[in-house]
Design a protein around this motif. Sequence first.
Motif, PDB file in Angstrom:
ATOM      1  N   ASP A   1       8.432  17.664  31.927  1.00 52.41           N
ATOM      2  CA  ASP A   1       9.480  17.839  30.939  1.00 52.41           C
ATOM      3  C   ASP A   1      10.030  16.459  30.589  1.00 52.41           C
ATOM      4  O   ASP A   1       9.401  15.445  30.901  1.00 52.41           O
ATOM      5  CB  ASP A   1      10.567  18.805  31.435  1.00 52.41           C
ATOM      6  CG  ASP A   1      11.366  18.274  32.618  1.00 52.41           C
ATOM      7  OD1 ASP A   1      11.307  17.061  32.919  1.00 52.41           O
ATOM      8  OD2 ASP A   1      12.058  19.086  33.252  1.00 52.41           O
ATOM      9  N   ALA A   2      11.173  16.398  29.965  1.00 56.40           N
ATOM     10  CA  ALA A   2      11.721  15.108  29.538  1.00 56.40           C
ATOM     11  C   ALA A   2      12.118  14.211  30.708  1.00 56.40           C
ATOM     12  O   ALA A   2      12.235  12.996  30.550  1.00 56.40           O
ATOM     13  CB  ALA A   2      12.940  15.335  28.640  1.00 56.40           C
ATOM     14  N   ASN A   3      12.307  14.790  31.897  1.00 53.01           N
ATOM     15  CA  ASN A   3      12.821  14.022  33.029  1.00 53.01           C
ATOM     16  C   ASN A   3      11.852  13.824  34.191  1.00 53.01           C
ATOM     17  O   ASN A   3      11.932  12.833  34.883  1.00 53.01           O
ATOM     18  CB  ASN A   3      14.085  14.702  33.579  1.00 53.01           C
ATOM     19  CG  ASN A   3      15.159  14.796  32.541  1.00 53.01           C
ATOM     20  OD1 ASN A   3      15.497  13.823  31.891  1.00 53.01           O
ATOM     21  ND2 ASN A   3      15.695  15.988  32.354  1.00 53.01           N
ATOM     22  N   ARG A   4      10.956  14.789  34.433  1.00 55.25           N
ATOM     23  CA  ARG A   4      10.122  14.707  35.633  1.00 55.25           C
ATOM     24  C   ARG A   4       8.875  15.573  35.510  1.00 55.25           C
ATOM     25  O   ARG A   4       8.779  16.408  34.620  1.00 55.25           O
ATOM     26  CB  ARG A   4      10.915  15.144  36.862  1.00 55.25           C
ATOM     27  CG  ARG A   4      11.335  16.607  36.851  1.00 55.25           C
ATOM     28  CD  ARG A   4      12.266  17.007  37.982  1.00 55.25           C
ATOM     29  NE  ARG A   4      13.430  16.193  38.133  1.00 55.25           N
ATOM     30  CZ  ARG A   4      14.567  16.349  37.446  1.00 55.25           C
ATOM     31  NH1 ARG A   4      14.680  17.314  36.579  1.00 55.25           N
ATOM     32  NH2 ARG A   4      15.587  15.548  37.654  1.00 55.25           N
ATOM     33  N   PHE A   5       7.965  15.363  36.442  1.00 53.86           N
ATOM     34  CA  PHE A   5       6.810  16.241  36.566  1.00 53.86           C
ATOM     35  C   PHE A   5       7.203  17.434  37.442  1.00 53.86           C
ATOM     36  O   PHE A   5       7.968  17.277  38.388  1.00 53.86           O
ATOM     37  CB  PHE A   5       5.620  15.513  37.213  1.00 53.86           C
ATOM     38  CG  PHE A   5       4.883  14.631  36.264  1.00 53.86           C
ATOM     39  CD1 PHE A   5       3.882  15.156  35.448  1.00 53.86           C
ATOM     40  CD2 PHE A   5       5.185  13.289  36.168  1.00 53.86           C
ATOM     41  CE1 PHE A   5       3.199  14.344  34.557  1.00 53.86           C
ATOM     42  CE2 PHE A   5       4.505  12.466  35.282  1.00 53.86           C
ATOM     43  CZ  PHE A   5       3.517  13.001  34.478  1.00 53.86           C
ATOM     44  N   HIS A   6       6.671  18.578  37.101  1.00 52.02           N
ATOM     45  CA  HIS A   6       6.895  19.789  37.880  1.00 52.02           C
ATOM     46  C   HIS A   6       5.540  20.248  38.403  1.00 52.02           C
ATOM     47  O   HIS A   6       4.590  20.384  37.642  1.00 52.02           O
ATOM     48  CB  HIS A   6       7.507  20.888  37.007  1.00 52.02           C
ATOM     49  CG  HIS A   6       8.864  20.539  36.508  1.00 52.02           C
ATOM     50  ND1 HIS A   6      10.025  20.957  37.129  1.00 52.02           N
ATOM     51  CD2 HIS A   6       9.254  19.802  35.438  1.00 52.02           C
ATOM     52  CE1 HIS A   6      11.055  20.498  36.458  1.00 52.02           C
ATOM     53  NE2 HIS A   6      10.617  19.794  35.422  1.00 52.02           N
TER      54      HIS A   6
ATOM     55  N   HIS B   1      10.540  27.874  33.041  1.00 53.23           N
ATOM     56  CA  HIS B   1      10.461  27.470  34.444  1.00 53.23           C
ATOM     57  C   HIS B   1      10.216  28.676  35.340  1.00 53.23           C
ATOM     58  O   HIS B   1       9.297  28.670  36.176  1.00 53.23           O
ATOM     59  CB  HIS B   1      11.742  26.739  34.833  1.00 53.23           C
ATOM     60  CG  HIS B   1      11.605  25.903  36.045  1.00 53.23           C
ATOM     61  ND1 HIS B   1      12.026  26.333  37.275  1.00 53.23           N
ATOM     62  CD2 HIS B   1      11.091  24.667  36.237  1.00 53.23           C
ATOM     63  CE1 HIS B   1      11.780  25.394  38.168  1.00 53.23           C
ATOM     64  NE2 HIS B   1      11.212  24.372  37.572  1.00 53.23           N
ATOM     65  N   ALA B   2      10.986  29.716  35.161  1.00 50.97           N
ATOM     66  CA  ALA B   2      10.822  30.917  35.978  1.00 50.97           C
ATOM     67  C   ALA B   2       9.467  31.566  35.721  1.00 50.97           C
ATOM     68  O   ALA B   2       8.795  32.011  36.658  1.00 50.97           O
ATOM     69  CB  ALA B   2      11.951  31.905  35.686  1.00 50.97           C
ATOM     70  N   ALA B   3       9.065  31.610  34.467  1.00 49.85           N
ATOM     71  CA  ALA B   3       7.788  32.235  34.129  1.00 49.85           C
ATOM     72  C   ALA B   3       6.615  31.465  34.717  1.00 49.85           C
ATOM     73  O   ALA B   3       5.685  32.062  35.260  1.00 49.85           O
ATOM     74  CB  ALA B   3       7.640  32.349  32.612  1.00 49.85           C
ATOM     75  N   ILE B   4       6.644  30.153  34.643  1.00 53.23           N
ATOM     76  CA  ILE B   4       5.526  29.349  35.134  1.00 53.23           C
ATOM     77  C   ILE B   4       5.423  29.443  36.658  1.00 53.23           C
ATOM     78  O   ILE B   4       4.329  29.463  37.211  1.00 53.23           O
ATOM     79  CB  ILE B   4       5.617  27.902  34.634  1.00 53.23           C
ATOM     80  CG1 ILE B   4       5.500  27.888  33.111  1.00 53.23           C
ATOM     81  CG2 ILE B   4       4.523  27.035  35.258  1.00 53.23           C
ATOM     82  CD1 ILE B   4       5.869  26.576  32.469  1.00 53.23           C
TER      83      ILE B   4
ATOM     84  N   CYS C   1      10.505  20.640  41.957  1.00 58.12           N
ATOM     85  CA  CYS C   1      11.863  20.168  41.646  1.00 58.12           C
ATOM     86  C   CYS C   1      12.926  20.955  42.397  1.00 58.12           C
ATOM     87  O   CYS C   1      14.110  20.611  42.331  1.00 58.12           O
ATOM     88  CB  CYS C   1      12.128  20.224  40.137  1.00 58.12           C
ATOM     89  SG  CYS C   1      12.463  21.885  39.504  1.00 58.12           S
ATOM     90  N   GLY C   2      12.517  22.005  43.113  1.00 53.72           N
ATOM     91  CA  GLY C   2      13.488  22.832  43.827  1.00 53.72           C
ATOM     92  C   GLY C   2      14.432  23.558  42.873  1.00 53.72           C
ATOM     93  O   GLY C   2      15.572  23.840  43.206  1.00 53.72           O
ATOM     94  N   ASP C   3      13.942  23.841  41.688  1.00 55.07           N
ATOM     95  CA  ASP C   3      14.702  24.502  40.621  1.00 55.07           C
ATOM     96  C   ASP C   3      15.877  23.659  40.127  1.00 55.07           C
ATOM     97  O   ASP C   3      16.876  24.180  39.638  1.00 55.07           O
ATOM     98  CB  ASP C   3      15.170  25.889  41.053  1.00 55.07           C
ATOM     99  CG  ASP C   3      14.015  26.836  41.257  1.00 55.07           C
ATOM    100  OD1 ASP C   3      12.957  26.612  40.641  1.00 55.07           O
ATOM    101  OD2 ASP C   3      14.158  27.793  42.022  1.00 55.07           O
ATOM    102  N   TYR C   4      15.736  22.358  40.220  1.00 54.72           N
ATOM    103  CA  TYR C   4      16.779  21.444  39.746  1.00 54.72           C
ATOM    104  C   TYR C   4      16.613  21.103  38.281  1.00 54.72           C
ATOM    105  O   TYR C   4      17.395  20.399  37.707  1.00 54.72           O
ATOM    106  CB  TYR C   4      16.773  20.155  40.575  1.00 54.72           C
ATOM    107  CG  TYR C   4      17.835  19.184  40.150  1.00 54.72           C
ATOM    108  CD1 TYR C   4      19.170  19.428  40.458  1.00 54.72           C
ATOM    109  CD2 TYR C   4      17.517  18.043  39.426  1.00 54.72           C
ATOM    110  CE1 TYR C   4      20.163  18.546  40.065  1.00 54.72           C
ATOM    111  CE2 TYR C   4      18.516  17.155  39.033  1.00 54.72           C
ATOM    112  CZ  TYR C   4      19.825  17.418  39.353  1.00 54.72           C
ATOM    113  OH  TYR C   4      20.795  16.553  38.956  1.00 54.72           O
ATOM    114  N   TRP C   5      15.633  21.582  37.608  1.00 54.01           N
ATOM    115  CA  TRP C   5      15.280  21.188  36.262  1.00 54.01           C
ATOM    116  C   TRP C   5      16.475  21.174  35.374  1.00 54.01           C
ATOM    117  O   TRP C   5      16.598  20.504  34.420  1.00 54.01           O
ATOM    118  CB  TRP C   5      14.204  22.095  35.689  1.00 54.01           C
ATOM    119  CG  TRP C   5      14.601  23.526  35.636  1.00 54.01           C
ATOM    120  CD1 TRP C   5      14.579  24.439  36.631  1.00 54.01           C
ATOM    121  CD2 TRP C   5      15.090  24.224  34.487  1.00 54.01           C
ATOM    122  NE1 TRP C   5      15.034  25.651  36.183  1.00 54.01           N
ATOM    123  CE2 TRP C   5      15.346  25.545  34.857  1.00 54.01           C
ATOM    124  CE3 TRP C   5      15.324  23.852  33.181  1.00 54.01           C
ATOM    125  CZ2 TRP C   5      15.832  26.484  33.984  1.00 54.01           C
ATOM    126  CZ3 TRP C   5      15.809  24.795  32.308  1.00 54.01           C
ATOM    127  CH2 TRP C   5      16.063  26.103  32.724  1.00 54.01           C
TER     128      TRP C   5
END
Length: 100
Positions: A82-87, A64-67, A96-100
């Motif tokens: 990811d398994a829960n949402r689109f980023h 996440h941080a790298a992307i 996602c506001g870094d909520y991943w």
Amino acid sequence: MSHPEHALILKMVEKLDGVIIEAGYSPDGSFVLHDVEEEEKVHSLRYHSEKLAVAFGILKGDCHAAIKLIARVTEREIVLRDANRFHHFKDGSCSCGDYW
């Protein structure tokens, strides 16, 4: 090949390759620009730099941080799921506001 965790990264690529093939992925050799046999094209696709980078990111847990940084420095928008949402990565931030 000189990376200290090269073998571990290759194992992850092979694991991911097996999973995505089960999910329906079929390597498309037409993307390989070299005049080689189909088997070698598939090998090239399996160990392409982007797949190695994703495997490393998964192993190290900092995807996440790298992307976010990749989107910023390349001035591109990157969309991943990811398994829960689109980023949606753009300008160094994620939707996602870094909520991943």
